[in-house]
Structures are given as C-alpha cells and as structure tokens.
Design a protein around this motif. Structure first.
Motif, short mmCIF file in Angstrom:
data_model
loop_
_atom_site.label_atom_id
_atom_site.label_comp_id
_atom_site.label_asym_id
_atom_site.label_seq_id
_atom_site.Cartn_x
_atom_site.Cartn_y
_atom_site.Cartn_z
N GLY A 170 0.72 -1.15 -0.02
CA GLY A 170 -0.01 0.05 0.05
C GLY A 170 0.95 1.31 0.08
O GLY A 170 0.22 2.16 -0.39
N ASP A 171 1.90 1.25 0.52
CA ASP A 171 2.99 2.33 0.58
C ASP A 171 3.91 2.48 -0.65
O ASP A 171 4.54 3.45 -0.79
N ARG A 172 3.63 1.45 -1.67
CA ARG A 172 4.68 1.63 -2.64
C ARG A 172 4.16 1.49 -4.03
O ARG A 172 4.82 1.63 -4.88
N VAL A 173 2.73 1.20 -3.94
CA VAL A 173 1.96 1.52 -5.41
C VAL A 173 1.00 2.45 -5.25
O VAL A 173 0.27 2.68 -4.41
N HIS A 174 1.15 3.40 -6.20
CA HIS A 174 0.37 4.80 -6.14
C HIS A 174 0.37 5.11 -7.50
O HIS A 174 0.92 5.30 -8.38
#
Ligand SMILES: [Fe+2]
Length: 331
Positions: free
Chosen positions: A203-207
């Motif tokens: 969640g903190d790496r795909v954006h």
C-alpha cells in the motif's frame, strides 16, 4: 541601517522606510530601493530601473526556488547564478552591450545571506492584495505607496515531494478541502482519480494520481513543483499564464512536455542574450532546452507544462568542461 534575521549569523542590511514607505536594502556593493512604481538598483559601475511588479514576480521565484538551477535573470540586466552553496548577484554580466561597455558587475554571496536579504525585500515590498505568484488577472496591484503586506503569499511553501504527491507522509493531493479550487480556465478538467488496488503489504509502494486534476487546482503560475522523484529524475509540472517572470539560463538540459494549451518560448544565447530561436509548443509537443541557452515563455491562456529536471549535481561541471554536450540528443 538596521538588521533583523532569523538565520543565525546572517545580518541583512536595511534602511528604515523611505517617503513611499519602503525599506532600502544593501547587499555587498549593490543597493536596492523602490517607490510607487519602480525598483532601483545600483552598483559601483552602473544603475538599473525596473517595474516594481515585474521585479517582485522575479524576486518571488528566486526566493521560493532557492535560486533554482543555473541563472535566474530578472530581466536583461539583473539576476543570480546558483553555485549551490553560494550565489552570484550580477548586473549586466549576461548582456553583450553591458559587458562591452565594461559596466557589468558580479559579486558572490553565501546563499543564506542573499536568501535572507531577498526574502526581507520581497516581504517589505509586496503590498496587501498583490500576489507575485498569481496571474495578472487573478491578483491586485503591486503599485503605490506601501500599504499592508501579503506575507502568507510570499512565504508560500513550494511543493517538493520526496517520492510522489499523495503517498503516505509525502505532499498531499489538492482538493477544495485543502483550499485548492479548480482554476477558472480548467473547469473542463475531469477530477476523477485512478483506482489503485495494491496487494497487501504494498500500500505504501504502489500509487497513482490524476496529474491533470492536480494541476487544475494550482493556485500559482510559473512555479515548477516536484510531484515525483526517481533518483535524480524530477517531474516538475507547473501551470503557466501570461509571461514567465524570469529568463531562465540553463546549466543543464531541461525537457519540456506540453500537457495542455500553448506556450511560446523565446530562446536566447545564455551568455550574450542573442536570439537563438522561437519555439511554439502545443499539447503533446516535447522539447529539450539545451544547457547553454536562456528562455522565457508566454502563455496566452493557462497552460499545463511538465518540466523534467535532472538534479545530478555533477551535470553543470561536466557540461561546462565539455565532457558532456549542451544538447541531449543528435538527430
Ligand atoms: Fe528553464
């Protein structure tokens, strides 16, 4: 003369208010003062007069951008060269006629001193109702005797993402709730956001985010802000309207990707000011501005521009020593 400064060890030299209400500033051998309409600069071999609104718009960007990459020409005479730790303040140095007449002047300052002096000058000389970052149609007048201030506008924080805007802990996305309404000239820009479905743990790496929607909510013009970072590769999109208030002299190649509307670029030799070309960019056009030019853009309607910067600090030296070419690609 008085001094006041938050940076420890930095002493800004300023006078009390003149009859128009504005303080005067000294930086080395340069002196700056203003009245209702004009800014005056003098140095041991010459002097210069500039319109107060044009000067403040240029000063605003030089301060907010920490002197940017390379040269920030306020106009054809006055400007700064960033040496990334120190800054040259010059008059006539990049102007063939001034140089031949031997009236040009350069003085080098530690960045904290010139930054503090310029920041105080900008704050003292910007009147209530005038926002140097706004388009002329969206702000009040810079002129007249001193009346009030607009400190919130002139100390506006520049967006510099560490990874990408919208990621946890990074620069936030813009919305009505953050005070960023859709600009009057981008009312037709869709405001939907992409659906991102990362696997658990990512969640903190795909954006992803809607860059057009983000730019449609910019409240400033000609202010490249960093929205994504990959090592030295910085995406610095910006919205443009009217005239770029500085003439930017490159110390590295910059890529431009025109995302919407039209910008006309006047491109000159960086050192002499001789005309080199005129570039008209329409949506989808891509240009690489060479490392030995200076450029100023004209946008008849608010336009979205992606400026792609390479922040590698070795580049200016590699280019000026001839180890790298001034253009990024040969056809
Ligand atoms: Fe530039």
């Amino acid at each position: 003369m008085s001094s006041a400064q938050s940076d420890p060890g930095v002493r800004v030299v300023a006078s009390g208010p003149n009859p128009a209400g504005y303080r005067g500033f000294s930086l080395g051998e340069f002196r700056f003062w203003r009245d209702d309409y004009f800014v005056y600069v003098d140095w041991p071999t010459g002097s210069h007069v500039a319109s107060a609104d044009a000067f403040l718009k240029a000063l605003q960007r030089d301060v907010a951008w920490e002197f940017f990459y390379g040269i920030v020409n306020f106009d054809g005479v006055i400007g700064t060269v960033n040496h990334y730790g120190t800054v040259d303040l010059f008059a006539g140095r990049y102007n063939d006629a001034w140089r031949k007449a031997e009236l040009d002047h350069v003085q080098n300052f530690p960045t904290p001193l010139i930054r503090a002096t310029f920041a105080q000058m900008l704050d003292d000389w910007t009147n209530a109702g005038f926002d140097p970052f706004a388009s002329p149609d969206e702000t009040g007048s810079a002129f007249g005797p001193k009346h009030g201030a607009n400190t919130a506008a002139v100390t506006r924080r520049r967006v510099t993402a560490a990874r990408m805007v919208g990621l946890g802990g990074d620069e936030p996305l813009r919305s009505d709730a953050t005070g960023h309404r859709v600009n009057r000239q981008f009312a037709d820009v869709a405001q939907d956001e992409p659906l991102v479905q990362p696997q658990p743990g990512f969640g903190d790496r795909v954006h992803a985010f809607n860059l057009f929607a983000y730019l449609s909510r910019s409240d400033v013009t000609w202010n490249p802000s960093v929205v994504s970072v990959c090592k030295d590769s910085l995406y610095c999109p910006t919205t443009e309207e009217y005239i770029l208030p500085i003439i930017h002299g490159n110390d590295r190649v910059e890529w431009f990707v025109q995302l919407s509307d039209t910008i006309y670029w006047e491109v000159e030799d960086r050192d002499s000011g001789a005309v080199r070309s005129r570039v008209t960019m329409h949506p989808g056009d891509v240009a690489a501005m060479p490392a030995d030019i200076r450029h100023q853009g004209y946008a008849p309607k608010r336009a979205m521009l992606l400026v792609w910067e390479n922040a590698d600090s070795a580049l200016p030296g590699l280019i000026s020593s001839g180890q790298l070419p001034t253009n990024p690609i040969d056809f």
